[in-house]
Design a protein around this motif. Structure first.
Motif, short mmCIF file in Angstrom:
data_model
loop_
_atom_site.label_atom_id
_atom_site.label_comp_id
_atom_site.label_asym_id
_atom_site.label_seq_id
_atom_site.Cartn_x
_atom_site.Cartn_y
_atom_site.Cartn_z
N PHE A 36 34.28 14.23 29.66
CA PHE A 36 33.44 13.05 29.72
C PHE A 36 32.48 13.00 28.55
O PHE A 36 32.21 11.96 27.98
CB PHE A 36 32.66 13.02 31.03
CG PHE A 36 32.78 11.68 31.65
CD1 PHE A 36 32.13 10.61 31.09
CD2 PHE A 36 33.60 11.47 32.74
CE1 PHE A 36 32.27 9.36 31.62
CE2 PHE A 36 33.74 10.23 33.27
CZ PHE A 36 33.08 9.17 32.71
N PHE A 40 32.38 9.75 26.58
CA PHE A 40 31.32 8.80 26.88
C PHE A 40 29.92 9.30 26.59
O PHE A 40 28.96 8.58 26.77
CB PHE A 40 31.40 8.38 28.35
CG PHE A 40 32.73 7.84 28.73
CD1 PHE A 40 33.31 6.83 27.98
CD2 PHE A 40 33.42 8.34 29.81
CE1 PHE A 40 34.55 6.33 28.32
CE2 PHE A 40 34.67 7.85 30.14
CZ PHE A 40 35.23 6.84 29.40
N GLN A 117 30.27 4.62 41.48
CA GLN A 117 30.94 4.97 42.74
C GLN A 117 29.89 5.41 43.75
O GLN A 117 28.97 6.15 43.42
CB GLN A 117 31.91 6.13 42.52
CG GLN A 117 33.13 5.79 41.70
CD GLN A 117 33.84 7.06 41.26
OE1 GLN A 117 33.43 7.73 40.31
NE2 GLN A 117 34.90 7.41 41.96
N ASN A 195 35.63 3.82 33.60
CA ASN A 195 36.81 4.66 33.80
C ASN A 195 37.94 3.73 34.23
O ASN A 195 37.87 3.11 35.30
CB ASN A 195 36.48 5.70 34.87
CG ASN A 195 37.66 6.58 35.22
OD1 ASN A 195 38.81 6.15 35.15
ND2 ASN A 195 37.37 7.81 35.61
N SER A 197 40.86 4.05 35.45
CA SER A 197 41.55 4.19 36.74
C SER A 197 40.67 3.73 37.90
O SER A 197 41.18 3.27 38.92
CB SER A 197 42.07 5.61 36.94
OG SER A 197 41.02 6.52 36.90
N ILE A 198 39.34 3.80 37.74
CA ILE A 198 38.45 3.26 38.77
C ILE A 198 38.43 1.74 38.68
O ILE A 198 38.50 1.03 39.69
CB ILE A 198 37.03 3.84 38.62
CG1 ILE A 198 37.05 5.34 38.87
CG2 ILE A 198 36.06 3.17 39.58
CD1 ILE A 198 35.75 6.05 38.51
C1 LIG Z 1 38.40 8.60 36.06
O1 LIG Z 1 38.47 8.56 37.47
C2 LIG Z 1 39.52 9.33 38.01
C3 LIG Z 1 39.58 9.04 39.49
O2 LIG Z 1 38.33 8.97 40.08
C4 LIG Z 1 39.30 10.80 37.70
O3 LIG Z 1 40.35 11.58 38.22
C5 LIG Z 1 39.23 10.96 36.19
O4 LIG Z 1 38.92 12.30 35.86
C6 LIG Z 1 38.19 10.04 35.58
N1 LIG Z 1 38.27 10.09 34.13
C7 LIG Z 1 37.31 10.63 33.38
C8 LIG Z 1 37.52 10.56 31.92
O5 LIG Z 1 36.32 11.12 33.87
#
Ligand SMILES: *[C@@H]1O[C@H](CO)[C@@H](O)[C@H](O)[C@H]1NC(C)=O
Ligand SMILES: *[C@@H]1O[C@H](CO)[C@@H](O)[C@H](O)[C@H]1NC(C)=O
Ligand SMILES: *[C@@H]1O[C@H](CO)[C@@H](O)[C@H](O)[C@H]1NC(C)=O
Ligand SMILES: *[C@@H]1O[C@H](CO)[C@@H](O)[C@H](O)[C@H]1NC(C)=O
Ligand SMILES: *[C@@H]1O[C@H](CO)[C@@H](O)[C@H](O)[C@H]1NC(C)=O
Length: 273
Positions: A36, A40, A117, A195, A197-198
């Motif tokens: 991260f 970010f 979240q 993120n 995927s979120i």
């Molecule tokens: C984004 O969110 C997913 C699911 O919550 C998580 O598995 C993933 O590590 C996150 N990506 C980052 C770069 O933190």
């Protein structure tokens, strides 16, 4: 990049110190996640303890009839020994958040820059204390509908709750313990760079901004978190002596803003009548 995250940590440290000073049960944790950090530049974790740390519990002990005096007693409980679980749902508690920025373009497209979240967490140390288990469940989020915060209207209108805030669509969980206990149940608010995927779960057609734009946005990000809070009005003779008010917690890493002190002591009220 390195500078930026160091700077971020300094601000957070100041923030946490401020929390201590005011006995505020909300703490910011810098998540030392290298992935991260690379992407970010920072990730804020707000463990929202809702009065688990400073746990003042008010109870109406006795309301003989509406005309008699109301006795307001106050307890401090030792959470290490008190294994009790406190049930919270939308009939006795509510919370909402708003993330925004001094840059109106970012605010208008906030989902492309920030992922938030709200999670229910169950945390338990193993018997030997060498490991722990953690169950995390996401709370679904949406724009706050009318009637939230136990039907409070004056403050929710002031905050523009229905227009600016997001609420968990459902809430029925329990709180237990604290950081020093073997078992804990709490709600946490995670705020981090967008993120994908979120974002895909709520707005699959939207794409996160690129990393450099996200880092810039996080630098001027502001967060307001509202929680309902109740107190006993001992002078109330006519209506319900349990009053609902809304507390707000404000957080930013934007240095010129963090100096102004928005923080207030926060208690969770549980009541019996
Ligand atoms: C984004 O969110 C997913 C699911 O919550 C998580 O598995 C993933 O590590 C996150 N990506 C980052 C770069 O933190
Ligand atoms: C309520 O309390 C006040 C002072 O504590 C006392 O003077 C008064 O008589 C009480 N009223 C009733 C109805 O008990
Ligand atoms: C919350 O969940 C419990 C069971 O886990 C249930 O008994 C209770 O009725 C629920 N409360 C609300 C308001 O849905
Ligand atoms: C998000 O959804 C798009 C299509 O809607 C897909 O191409 C992409 O791989 C997804 N990203 C993640 C991280 O799940
Ligand atoms: C990120 O996107 C902005 C436009 O939103 C663009 O100006 C900038 O060059 C992009 N940066 C990178 C590293 O792609």
């Amino acid at each position: 990049m390195q500078n930026k995250s160091r700077n971020f940590r300094t601000v957070l440290a100041g923030y946490i110190r401020q929390q201590d000073q005011f006995g505020h049960p909300i703490s910011l944790r810098y998540k030392n996640n290298s992935t991260f950090k690379t992407f970010f530049g920072g990730f804020i974790t707000i463990l929202f303890r809702m009065g688990i740390i400073v746990f003042l519990v008010f109870e109406i002990m006795k309301v003989v009839d509406k005309k008699s005096n109301i006795t307001n007693s106050q307890y401090r409980r030792n959470l290490v020994e008190d294994r009790r679980q406190y049930q919270i749902d939308l009939t006795n508690f509510d919370l909402a958040y708003n993330v925004f920025s001094s840059d109106p373009i970012i605010t208008a497209n906030i989902d492309r820059y920030v992922s938030v979240q709200l999670q229910e967490v169950y945390f338990a140390w193993s018997k030997d204390g060498a490991s722990y288990t953690m169950d995390v469940k996401d709370l679904p989020l949406d724009k706050c509908p009318p009637g939230r915060f136990l039907g409070e209207t004056v403050q929710t209108d002031n905050f523009g709750l229905q227009f600016n805030y997001k609420c968990p669509t459902t809430l029925n969980t329990t709180l237990q313990g604290g950081f020093a206990t073997k078992e804990a149940r709490y709600i946490q608010v995670l705020v981090g760079g967008c993120n994908q995927s979120i974002l895909n779960k709520t707005k699959p057609n939207l794409k996160c901004a690129n990393d450099s734009d996200i880092i810039k946005a996080l630098d001027v990000l502001e967060l307001n978190l509202l929680t309902s809070n109740q107190f006993v009005d001992v002078n109330e003779r006519e209506g319900n002596p349990v009053k609902t008010i809304i507390k707000n917690f404000y957080a930013t890493k934007y240095i010129s803003i963090i100096k102004s002190n928005f923080f207030r002591k926060h208690n969770l009220l549980l009541y019996k009548s």
